[in-house]
Enzyme design. Sequence first.
Site, PDB file in Angstrom:
ATOM      1  N   TYR A   1      25.808  10.237   3.244  1.00 51.27           N
ATOM      2  CA  TYR A   1      24.688   9.431   3.740  1.00 51.27           C
ATOM      3  C   TYR A   1      23.337  10.037   3.323  1.00 51.27           C
ATOM      4  O   TYR A   1      22.520   9.350   2.686  1.00 51.27           O
ATOM      5  CB  TYR A   1      24.817   9.261   5.260  1.00 51.27           C
ATOM      6  CG  TYR A   1      23.726   8.442   5.897  1.00 51.27           C
ATOM      7  CD1 TYR A   1      23.717   7.050   5.804  1.00 51.27           C
ATOM      8  CD2 TYR A   1      22.684   9.055   6.597  1.00 51.27           C
ATOM      9  CE1 TYR A   1      22.712   6.295   6.387  1.00 51.27           C
ATOM     10  CE2 TYR A   1      21.682   8.316   7.185  1.00 51.27           C
ATOM     11  CZ  TYR A   1      21.701   6.936   7.085  1.00 51.27           C
ATOM     12  OH  TYR A   1      20.692   6.196   7.664  1.00 51.27           O
TER      13      TYR A   1
ATOM     14  N   GLU B   1      23.624  -3.940   3.493  1.00 49.82           N
ATOM     15  CA  GLU B   1      24.101  -2.582   3.790  1.00 49.82           C
ATOM     16  C   GLU B   1      23.263  -1.545   3.056  1.00 49.82           C
ATOM     17  O   GLU B   1      22.998  -1.684   1.864  1.00 49.82           O
ATOM     18  CB  GLU B   1      25.574  -2.471   3.370  1.00 49.82           C
ATOM     19  CG  GLU B   1      26.450  -1.834   4.399  1.00 49.82           C
ATOM     20  CD  GLU B   1      26.522  -2.598   5.722  1.00 49.82           C
ATOM     21  OE1 GLU B   1      25.905  -2.127   6.691  1.00 49.82           O
ATOM     22  OE2 GLU B   1      27.186  -3.641   5.789  1.00 49.82           O
ATOM     23  N   HIS B   2      22.866  -0.514   3.806  1.00 50.75           N
ATOM     24  CA  HIS B   2      22.006   0.567   3.275  1.00 50.75           C
ATOM     25  C   HIS B   2      20.655   0.025   2.797  1.00 50.75           C
ATOM     26  O   HIS B   2      20.016   0.616   1.933  1.00 50.75           O
ATOM     27  CB  HIS B   2      22.710   1.355   2.156  1.00 50.75           C
ATOM     28  CG  HIS B   2      23.829   2.219   2.676  1.00 50.75           C
ATOM     29  ND1 HIS B   2      23.688   3.567   2.904  1.00 50.75           N
ATOM     30  CD2 HIS B   2      25.094   1.904   3.050  1.00 50.75           C
ATOM     31  CE1 HIS B   2      24.836   4.046   3.382  1.00 50.75           C
ATOM     32  NE2 HIS B   2      25.704   3.066   3.479  1.00 50.75           N
TER      33      HIS B   2
ATOM     34  N   GLY C   1      33.376   4.441  18.297  1.00 49.04           N
ATOM     35  CA  GLY C   1      33.417   5.057  16.968  1.00 49.04           C
ATOM     36  C   GLY C   1      34.073   4.179  15.920  1.00 49.04           C
ATOM     37  O   GLY C   1      34.469   4.672  14.868  1.00 49.04           O
TER      38      GLY C   1
ATOM     39  N   ASP D   1      18.420  -0.833   5.305  1.00 50.33           N
ATOM     40  CA  ASP D   1      17.493  -0.567   6.426  1.00 50.33           C
ATOM     41  C   ASP D   1      16.507   0.555   6.119  1.00 50.33           C
ATOM     42  O   ASP D   1      15.309   0.392   6.278  1.00 50.33           O
ATOM     43  CB  ASP D   1      18.259  -0.306   7.741  1.00 50.33           C
ATOM     44  CG  ASP D   1      19.271   0.822   7.660  1.00 50.33           C
ATOM     45  OD1 ASP D   1      19.573   1.284   6.533  1.00 50.33           O
ATOM     46  OD2 ASP D   1      19.757   1.264   8.718  1.00 50.33           O
TER      47      ASP D   1
ATOM     48  N   SER E   1      29.307  -0.408  16.761  1.00 45.09           N
ATOM     49  CA  SER E   1      28.150   0.023  17.553  1.00 45.09           C
ATOM     50  C   SER E   1      28.366   0.040  19.063  1.00 45.09           C
ATOM     51  O   SER E   1      27.589  -0.536  19.839  1.00 45.09           O
ATOM     52  CB  SER E   1      26.913  -0.809  17.210  1.00 45.09           C
ATOM     53  OG  SER E   1      25.787  -0.013  17.440  1.00 45.09           O
TER      54      SER E   1
ATOM     55  N   ARG F   1      28.111  -5.108  17.677  1.00 45.25           N
ATOM     56  CA  ARG F   1      27.610  -5.994  16.613  1.00 45.25           C
ATOM     57  C   ARG F   1      28.406  -5.799  15.332  1.00 45.25           C
ATOM     58  O   ARG F   1      29.115  -4.817  15.148  1.00 45.25           O
ATOM     59  CB  ARG F   1      26.129  -5.732  16.346  1.00 45.25           C
ATOM     60  CG  ARG F   1      25.814  -4.308  15.853  1.00 45.25           C
ATOM     61  CD  ARG F   1      25.749  -4.180  14.362  1.00 45.25           C
ATOM     62  NE  ARG F   1      25.658  -2.803  13.914  1.00 45.25           N
ATOM     63  CZ  ARG F   1      26.692  -2.094  13.487  1.00 45.25           C
ATOM     64  NH1 ARG F   1      27.898  -2.604  13.474  1.00 45.25           N
ATOM     65  NH2 ARG F   1      26.523  -0.840  13.069  1.00 45.25           N
TER      66      ARG F   1
ATOM     67  N   GLY G   1      32.623   1.618  14.310  1.00 47.58           N
ATOM     68  CA  GLY G   1      31.666   0.984  13.409  1.00 47.58           C
ATOM     69  C   GLY G   1      31.115  -0.332  13.935  1.00 47.58           C
ATOM     70  O   GLY G   1      30.428  -1.053  13.218  1.00 47.58           O
TER      71      GLY G   1
ATOM     72  N   ASP H   1      21.102  -1.781  15.148  1.00 45.71           N
ATOM     73  CA  ASP H   1      22.107  -1.874  16.216  1.00 45.71           C
ATOM     74  C   ASP H   1      21.472  -2.189  17.565  1.00 45.71           C
ATOM     75  O   ASP H   1      21.952  -3.057  18.307  1.00 45.71           O
ATOM     76  CB  ASP H   1      22.890  -0.561  16.327  1.00 45.71           C
ATOM     77  CG  ASP H   1      23.591  -0.206  15.039  1.00 45.71           C
ATOM     78  OD1 ASP H   1      23.536  -1.013  14.085  1.00 45.71           O
ATOM     79  OD2 ASP H   1      24.192   0.884  14.972  1.00 45.71           O
TER      80      ASP H   1
HETATM   81  P1  ADP Z   1      30.001   3.370  17.081  1.00 47.49           P
HETATM   82  O1  ADP Z   1      28.622   3.167  17.588  1.00 47.49           O
HETATM   83  O2  ADP Z   1      30.218   2.809  15.718  1.00 47.49           O
HETATM   84  O3  ADP Z   1      31.062   2.909  18.033  1.00 47.49           O
HETATM   85  P2  ADP Z   1      29.188   6.114  17.311  1.00 47.49           P
HETATM   86  O4  ADP Z   1      29.772   7.377  16.816  1.00 47.49           O
HETATM   87  O5  ADP Z   1      27.802   5.770  16.918  1.00 47.49           O
HETATM   88  O6  ADP Z   1      30.203   4.944  16.905  1.00 47.49           O
HETATM   89  O7  ADP Z   1      29.205   6.095  18.885  1.00 47.49           O
HETATM   90  C1  ADP Z   1      30.385   6.399  19.586  1.00 47.49           C
HETATM   91  C2  ADP Z   1      30.070   7.357  20.728  1.00 47.49           C
HETATM   92  O8  ADP Z   1      29.259   6.690  21.711  1.00 47.49           O
HETATM   93  C3  ADP Z   1      31.298   7.790  21.472  1.00 47.49           C
HETATM   94  O9  ADP Z   1      31.913   8.891  20.852  1.00 47.49           O
HETATM   95  C4  ADP Z   1      30.727   8.139  22.827  1.00 47.49           C
HETATM   96  O10 ADP Z   1      30.117   9.420  22.804  1.00 47.49           O
HETATM   97  C5  ADP Z   1      29.619   7.123  23.012  1.00 47.49           C
HETATM   98  N1  ADP Z   1      30.120   5.940  23.753  1.00 47.49           N
HETATM   99  C6  ADP Z   1      30.124   4.662  23.327  1.00 47.49           C
HETATM  100  N2  ADP Z   1      30.651   3.836  24.259  1.00 47.49           N
HETATM  101  C7  ADP Z   1      30.971   4.596  25.314  1.00 47.49           C
HETATM  102  C8  ADP Z   1      31.569   4.352  26.605  1.00 47.49           C
HETATM  103  N3  ADP Z   1      31.953   3.137  26.976  1.00 47.49           N
HETATM  104  N4  ADP Z   1      31.746   5.405  27.422  1.00 47.49           N
HETATM  105  C9  ADP Z   1      31.365   6.639  27.059  1.00 47.49           C
HETATM  106  N5  ADP Z   1      30.837   6.937  25.877  1.00 47.49           N
HETATM  107  C10 ADP Z   1      30.634   5.945  24.993  1.00 47.49           C
HETATM  108 MG    MG Z   2      26.827   3.952  16.726  1.00 47.49          MG
END
Ligand code: ADP
Ligand code: MG
Length: 388
Positions: A224, A35-36, A124, A38, A128, A29, A126, A174
């Site tokens: 945060y 922003e901020h 990672g 929620d 989600s 998403r 941003g 999210d």
């Molecule tokens: P964002 O949600 O913004 O991408 P987050 O830090 O919240 O960042 O989430 C990322 C984490 O979610 C990854 O480091 C991993 O641990 C997990 N993750 C997300 N998608 C996958 C995937 N396809 N396979 C394995 N782990 C995943």
């Molecule tokens: Mg996330």
Amino acid sequence: MNSLIKQTKKIFTERFGKEPEWITAAPGRVNLIGEHTDYNDGFVFPMAIERYTVIAAGKSSSAESTVFSVNQNAGKTVFIDGSAKPADTVTWSDYVQGTLQNCVENGAKLQPFNAVINSNVPLGGGLSSSASLEVATATLAEVIAGHRFDPVQKALLCQKAEHEYAKMPCGIMDQFISALGQKGCAMLLDCRSRVPKMVPLDDPSVAVLIVNSNVKHELTGSEYPDRRRQCEKAAKLLGVPFLRDAAMPQLESAKPVFDKEPDGGVCYRRAKHVITENDRTVFAAEALSGKDWKTAGRLMCESHISMRDDFEITVSEIDTLVDIACRLDGVFGSRMTGGGFGGCTVSLIESDKEAEITAAIGREYETRTGIKATIFATTAAQGAYSVS
Ligand code: ADP
Ligand code: MG
């Protein structure tokens, strides 16, 4: 999207020597504005993007259940008998395990399965990927068990998994948008009532452009929680339960009280961002539903300035991206999206100028910062579904 599903099916078949029985998908998403807000009990306005986590799964021939992530190139055994517990150190499979556990605890009776997880949501970044992984997992649990959750309950049990198993105290946005998103709609979500309102955003003349700055500044890590505390303090000084309950005239008349605080007016500025951002979010949803792109764009730009000057969560690379975008013909508005200190910007653009805008942003950002951005346009995508 079809090619991601096809590829995931193929990987499953290669690993397990048979076709998958179940396929589920859940999107990432982008937050258009809000922003901020929620954790201040306010409004957010996300939409699902055309980037998904896909899971292909089939019955296991043993009592064991396994998940393999193509993105991590790693596999893991998971428990489906309700015996899982959060681990001390978080790894990627905890998002899956936590979600499965909560599905089981809420009545889904699972049978042993093997699954392949494959995502084109950047991990990672941003956008989600974590919620899309959780929601795709919960959707898989639904089809395996033949047990449909109420979509709000499904979003909440995914959020709980992220809190408990990934130890990330996230809001509800999210998981709500990934679970409940509808094609051609953004979602105005009231974080107090948890009632989502779908807002049509399907005019082919506009598109949403997401630009990843490819920077993430690791500061002290307390940014945060600091912001949350400052918002709580501001609400207390105003005598309201949450900043959602305050209005600007009230903040203005309380300014002398804020000025007396030892923080030199920091909490005043934090409150100003949240209170004005809440209003902007509701107005932007109205503007978009009336196809008033100019007003929606202006509100996005004002949101960015508020995050930059009052909430102080932007960084120079992100400010540069917004500055570049706002000068370009065909851009209605642009702002940072997400928690801050790097990550992505979101812009509302004329869709027939997408190619020129993308090229210009990429070129100028690299000239000014030496960094290559990752850029893609998206329409409002469908929330989680299973492919029968
Ligand atoms: P964002 O949600 O913004 O991408 P987050 O830090 O919240 O960042 O989430 C990322 C984490 O979610 C990854 O480091 C991993 O641990 C997990 N993750 C997300 N998608 C996958 C995937 N396809 N396979 C394995 N782990 C995943
Ligand atoms: Mg996330």
